[in-house]
Design a protein around this motif. Structure first.
Motif, short mmCIF file in Angstrom:
data_model
loop_
_atom_site.label_atom_id
_atom_site.label_comp_id
_atom_site.label_asym_id
_atom_site.label_seq_id
_atom_site.Cartn_x
_atom_site.Cartn_y
_atom_site.Cartn_z
N ARG A 1 0.83 -1.20 0.00
CA ARG A 1 0.00 0.00 0.00
C ARG A 1 0.86 1.25 0.00
NH1 ARG A 1 -4.43 0.25 4.59
NH2 ARG A 1 -5.06 -1.60 3.41
N ARG B 1 2.21 1.74 -3.46
CA ARG B 1 1.15 2.21 -4.36
C ARG B 1 0.83 3.69 -4.12
NH1 ARG B 1 -2.22 -1.29 -3.06
NH2 ARG B 1 -3.45 -0.09 -1.56
N ASP B 2 0.79 4.09 -2.86
CA ASP B 2 0.52 5.50 -2.56
C ASP B 2 1.63 6.41 -3.08
OD1 ASP B 2 -1.78 4.67 -1.33
OD2 ASP B 2 -0.96 4.76 0.72
N VAL C 1 1.15 6.76 -6.83
CA VAL C 1 0.02 7.63 -7.15
C VAL C 1 0.40 9.10 -6.92
CG1 VAL C 1 -2.31 8.26 -6.45
CG2 VAL C 1 -1.70 5.86 -6.73
N ALA C 2 1.10 9.37 -5.81
CA ALA C 2 1.51 10.75 -5.53
C ALA C 2 2.48 11.26 -6.58
CB ALA C 2 2.14 10.82 -4.14
#
Length: 345
Positions: free
Chosen positions: A316, A319-320, A323-324
């Motif tokens: 996670r 993934r964050d 995305v950022a």
């Protein structure tokens, strides 16, 4: 002039009578309050102190030549040490399985309504927990001095078949028996504590449905008791893994005994003790990971959405971060200023 209600208090969104170009701001107005982050000075000081201590602890072994990290690298994966680790794992596995099987029987004997079974189980648990493990191991190692032959026959009658004690119970067998009997005394109390933690209404409901007693224990009681049993049982297994080092008194080639033999020959005490320490840390860490996932599995009935595992948290986080990063690379589109109310253009 501002609007007021009958009580003299201005409604929300209304202009205060004192508001004007030269009026002072109202102290309780959120727009005029200055937001200051909370400063944790004690927490920062503690973090700095702990960081300094950890750095000193790491710097000492890294720079002190007495640790002899070259000797450590030569022996940590040597064939002799790996074989000793395998013997340690075998002793732990045998004592864990047999000890918890016998401990489960003793736990239900103590929970039985029979005074004979209760007395026998309580006596066994109290006596075996009172005797140190090393004493039990030495006793079973010298069993042939007490009983030269072991046989099968009629109680208090003739013996039909007998065998020499040394032939039947070798050194490894004596170690497994001693570790198993010692572990069973503690496992019995662990299992008993988990069983009595189950709501008694579960058994009453199962009995009302006509479910046999054995099936009640196997399908209803034990699955619910495992949530209370597993944390303590995991700690007990880890303690048993480290406790196998006691069998060095029987000259069994487990990890600690092999390390003793090696540094007795070459005099490299510190690096070889580090070899044993490193292996114990690795093995106990693997047991801790296994304990975590087993506890997570048995917690499914009580917690339908268990917390994420460390691997899931790491995924996670990655993934964050992606995305950022993707959002930062996108061009910024300016927002169109909204028109005034009533503007027809």
């Amino acid at each position: 002039m501002g609007l007021t209600t009958d009580s003299g208090i201005a409604p929300p969104g209304a202009t205060s009578p004192a508001a004007g170009p030269g009026a002072r701001p109202v102290p309780d107005d959120p727009a005029t309050l200055k937001v200051v982050a909370v400063r944790h000075y004690a927490r920062w000081a503690a973090a700095v102190a702990v960081t300094v201590l950890v750095a000193q602890f790491v710097h000492g072994p890294a720079t002190n030549p007495v640790w002899e990290w070259g000797v450590f690298r030569d022996y940590v994966l040597s064939e002799t040490i790996v074989q000793a680790v395998w013997v340690t794992l075998q002793l732990t596995a045998y004592a864990t399985v047999l000890g918890f099987l016998l401990g489960t029987v003793l736990a239900f004997m103590r929970l039985s309504r029979s005074p004979v079974l209760q007395t026998v189980a309580c006596t066994y648990i109290r006596v075996l927990r009172s005797i140190p493990m090393i004493v039990q191991l030495v006793f079973w190692f010298n069993l042939s001095a007490l009983y030269q032959e072991l046989g099968i026959g009629i109680p208090l009658g003739p013996v039909f078949w007998s065998v020499d004690s040394n032939s039947l119970i070798g050194t490894i067998g004596a170690a497994v028996i001693g570790l198993t009997l010692h572990q069973a005394a503690y496992a019995a109390e662990i299992v008993r504590g988990g069983v009595i933690a189950v709501d008694h209404g579960q058994l009453e409901a199962a009995a009302a449905l006509g479910i046999p007693r054995l099936r009640q224990i196997r399908r209803i009681v034990l699955p619910q008791a495992m949530r209370a049993i597993l944390p303590t049982a995991g700690n007990e297994i880890i303690g048993l893994l480290k406790g196998t080092s006691v069998v060095y008194v029987m000259s069994i080639g487990e990890l600690f005994h092999r390390v003793q033999v090696i540094y007795g020959r070459n005099g490299r005490v510190i690096p070889l003790l580090l070899v044993a320490t490193a292996w114990y840390v690795v093995l106990t860490s693997l047991l801790s990971v296994a304990q975590y996932y087993v506890e997570r599995r048995y917690a499914r009935g009580a917690n339908r959405t268990p917390p994420p595992t460390p691997i899931q948290r790491a995924r996670r986080f990655v993934r964050d971060v992606r995305v950022a990063a993707a959002q930062r690379n996108q061009p910024v589109v300016p927002l169109k200023a909204p028109g005034r109310v009533g503007d027809s253009r």
